[in-house]
Write an enzyme that holds these catalytic residues in place. Structure first.
Site, mmCIF file in Angstrom:
data_model
loop_
_atom_site.group_PDB
_atom_site.id
_atom_site.type_symbol
_atom_site.label_atom_id
_atom_site.label_comp_id
_atom_site.label_asym_id
_atom_site.label_seq_id
_atom_site.Cartn_x
_atom_site.Cartn_y
_atom_site.Cartn_z
ATOM 1 N N GLY A 121 19.615 17.805 -12.106
ATOM 2 C CA GLY A 121 19.769 19.228 -11.797
ATOM 3 C C GLY A 121 19.452 20.105 -12.983
ATOM 4 N N TYR A 122 18.183 20.305 -13.230
ATOM 5 C CA TYR A 122 17.756 21.157 -14.342
ATOM 6 C C TYR A 122 17.244 22.505 -13.822
ATOM 7 C CZ TYR A 122 17.855 17.178 -17.675
ATOM 8 O OH TYR A 122 18.223 16.132 -18.481
ATOM 9 N N GLU A 239 12.131 8.795 -22.779
ATOM 10 C CA GLU A 239 10.941 8.397 -22.041
ATOM 11 C C GLU A 239 10.112 7.462 -22.886
ATOM 12 O OE1 GLU A 239 9.927 12.648 -20.682
ATOM 13 O OE2 GLU A 239 8.946 11.241 -19.332
#
Lengths: 386, 367
Positions: A121-122, A239
């Protein structure tokens, strides 16, 4: 400089290949229970959360072994190693770094066992690229926070059980990066409403989420109050190398070459058209550039040299390839290229026409190309911020 | 798996960069380029003493016995300062000797090349923008005691600086390299866009050479030497691209317009980011191609086409953007940015332009 693998690395690659040969039947032979069995087996191998520390259930896998595992899995077009992509990519690492002991015990095993799928939820209606400007509000009220606000374009929200949520706990800050707090919230909490949004390809992968007086217990806060930006930045830094993407793109390029060989342009073989040949060669060069950029950055990581934001280089290449390859394929195929799956003349079962509408998944998600350019110019080249 | 440079290679890079700064800064580059010979013998002797001319020459022939991946460290770093030294030509010529000459000839040529005493260049094709054995049109005909050369080599790099030339010709039994002394032929300077990298024509019509001065060369050897030329040129494009990006990046931080450094505007910073992405990418492809010369020859053709195919157009754009982002100062002769734009034009067709390389990638990739 050497591109050879050590005997240990080679035998690991062999192990992965044998595992795939034994456990990955051709697509048409996979039964209903295939995915569940696959997930259990890769979990038993320690290949879910392969790079995670052993104390959390990972395998402490090295950077090169990770690259080998990703490369072999994507070469075989294997299903993912675990169902919660975001749980494995940054929620889990975020919890391992900033979480309490209770949080680690509660959330980590379920991510590894593919029991829980996480979404992120950005983005908000007014704050996508400008992520730190978020407005979704969380107020401390005794033993819980009261969350009110809205998130949007949340990938995976329609089927996820948990969300990692960025909120603002302090509106009186001089820097917008302060006053942000991160929470771990169940999607079935009272006051959470998910409204799926259909994308231009016809899928409902993302959604808006409304938070109305949602009570989130204090123990579900990830990191300290006001530390949310730090948690987010370090989570996104998890990442890994783009080796898996490269093999996927190479497989796509092979399909594209097959299509070119089977296509005609104005009645003549498309493979003889210089423009077509050079366009395909350009794709091949870009994919190779991604591969060797990735290996250079991997080498830097192994040597312990600091990486700044070099992965943005390959993200930009990937963005242009994702847009251009499908687009090239449908243009090559003329009217037939326009047909969707099920059409009498649909090319490769409509995969190119679908792809030509689906690229924003990869290109916009995780930072648009212009955001990547800002990152390169500011963090690597040292230009002043806007 | 290790795609990085060794400690020794990093030290070599530092050494070349320091040498360029101290012994051959840009005002010296400009002076040498304007001189008649376009060559500085004293500077050349220094590079020989530092070992740079014998890097890829085997130790038993007076060299250091290293690989092309070491050589490109020197080429890249020297090209950052647009060093007007025929190091690439010398390396290509010694590679040609190693590939095509007898052991006896190697022993007579290579030690003199490693020591810098012999300055040798290589001239391959006679048709502009055509990479093919048929683009070698100069020839050698048999005589009673050797050969007589016919034709002209219109595009020979560094021929003015050289005292010996290795020139591709069609011999009686196929392709060959004719080894000639400078005093046997007529070398005429040909002005080009880039005067830091001089080109000349070489008239060989009627020149007689002895039988041993014609080295047989197969089509594959010609292709190999062309690919080595592609690696050398791309390495220089990496160095020159690094320098113009650094220059432009620095300028964008300092130049204030509308009250802000111009690098704060996305119109500028995004161009800089794209320059960086392209440079990083052809850098990676170039290093791989240089590694392949010795360690994976079967991958060389494709690797070179990837590197030069990317770099040809990308470096040309970097040159244009480097000058363009500077505004009028970039266009000014006294300012150095324009020299790099010129180098990008020079490099574009050398050893194959992007179309040539992309066509070859398509063919090698099964299309």
């Amino acid at each position: 400089m050497d591109f050879d693998y050590t005997p240990d690395e080679q035998s690991f690659r062999q192990e992965v290949r044998s595992f795939i040969a034994e456990n990955l039947p051709p697509k048409e032979q996979r039964g209903k229970n295939f995915l569940g069995t696959w997930l259990e087996k890769v979990r038993a191998k320690g290949w879910v959360g392969f790079a995670w520390p052993k104390e959390f259930g990972g395998s402490d896998g090295g950077l090169i072994e990770q690259a080998i595992l990703k490369e072999e899995m994507s070469l075989a077009k294997a299903p993912p190693l675990g169902t919660s992509m975001m749980g494995l990519a940054w929620v889990g690492p975020g919890i391992m770094e900033y979480g309490t002991e209770e949080q680690k015990k509660k959330f980590i095993p379920d991510i590894l066992d593919s029991k829980v799928t996480w979404c992120t939820g950005y983005s908000e209606p007014n704050h996508g690229s400008d992520l730190a400007a978020i407005q979704c509000k969380a107020e401390l009220q005794g033993d819980h926070y009261l969350v009110n606000g809205q998130k949007i374009w949340t990938t995976g929200a329609p089927w996820s059980q948990w969300i990692i949520l960025l909120t603002r706990t302090d509106f009186n800050v001089t820097s917008k990066h302060d006053g942000i707090t991160c929470f771990l919230v169940p999607m079935d909490a009272p006051g959470v409403e998910v409204r799926p949004i259909q994308n231009m390809a016809g899928d409902k992968h993302f959604a808006e989420i409304f938070f109305t007086d949602v009570q989130v217990p204090v123990e579900n806060r990830l990191g300290a109050e006001g530390e949310g930006w730090k948690v987010t930045v370090s989570a996104l830094a998890n990442e890994r190398s783009s080796i898996g993407e490269v093999t996927q793109l190479q497989a796509k390029l092979d399909d594209l070459k097959t299509l070119v060989k089977n296509s005609k342009r104005q009645g003549k073989p498309a493979s003889e058209d210089p423009k077509i040949r050079r366009t395909v060669a350009k794709f091949e060069i870009k994919i190779s550039a991604m591969k060797y950029n990735g290996l250079r950055y991997l080498t830097k990581q192994i040597k312990g040299e600091p990486l700044t934001s070099e992965t943005s280089v390959n993200k930009l290449h990937r963005a242009s390839l994702e847009i251009e390859m499908d687009d090239f394929a449908i243009e090559l195929s003329g009217q037939a290229g326009l047909q969707l799956r099920g059409g009498d003349e649909a090319v490769d079962n409509g995969s190119w026409s679908k792809g030509a509408l689906n690229w924003p998944n990869v290109v916009i998600g995780g930072g648009t190309p212009n955001i990547q350019r800002n990152i390169i110019a500011e963090r690597i080249l040292g230009q002043p911020k806007d | 798996m290790n795609f990085g440079f060794t400690e020794e290679q990093n030290l070599l890079k530092d050494q070349v960069q320091r040498f360029m700064k101290e012994a051959c800064p840009m005002n010296r580059v400009r002076e040498i380029s304007k001189s008649d010979s376009t060559f500085d013998q004293a500077l050349w002797q220094q590079t020989a003493e530092l070992g740079w001319l014998g890097l890829t020459i085997p130790e038993n022939f007076g060299g250091l016995g290293l690989k092309w991946i070491d050589l490109i460290v020197v080429l890249e770093a020297a090209a950052e300062g647009l060093g007007p030294l025929p190091i690439a030509s010398q390396a290509l010529a010694s590679t040609a000797i190693l590939a095509c000459a007898s052991e006896e000839q190697k022993a007579s040529w290579l030690p003199a090349m490693a020591s810098g005493e012999a300055v040798v260049t290589l001239g391959l094709y006679d048709e502009a923008n055509w990479i093919d054995p048929a683009a070698v049109t100069a020839s050698a005909k048999s005589t009673d005691d050797g050969f007589v050369l016919q034709g002209k080599k219109p595009f020979v790099n560094d021929a003015l600086a050289a005292n010996y030339l290795l020139l591709a010709v069609q011999g009686p039994n196929g392709l060959a390299l004719a080894a000639v002394g400078k005093d046997q032929v007529t070398v005429t300077a040909q002005p080009t866009i880039d005067n830091t990298n001089p080109m000349a024509s070489v008239d060989i019509d009627g020149v007689e050479i002895s039988a041993s001065d014609l080295l047989p060369m197969s089509d594959e050897q010609l292709a190999f030497l062309t690919d080595c030329g592609g690696v050398a040129t791309t390495a220089e494009m990496v160095g020159a691209g690094t320098a113009i990006l650094a220059m432009t990046n620095g300028y964008a931080k300092e130049r204030i317009q509308f009250g802000k450094p111009i690098g704060q505007y996305q119109g500028v910073k995004h161009r800089l980011a794209d320059m960086f992405v392209d440079l990083e990418s052809y850098r990676s492809l170039c290093y791989f191609a240089a590694w392949a010369v010795y360690d994976s020859p079967e991958e060389l053709a494709k690797a070179v086409s990837m590197a030069k195919g990317y770099a040809s157009d990308a470096f040309a754009q970097i040159g244009i953007d480097g000058v363009g982002l500077h505004g009028a100062i970039g266009f000014t002769a006294d300012y150095d940015a324009q020299l790099y734009l010129k180098r990008s034009k020079w490099a574009r067709p050398m050893y194959g332009d992007s179309d040539y390389h992309m066509d070859r990638i398509a063919t090698l990739g099964g299309l």
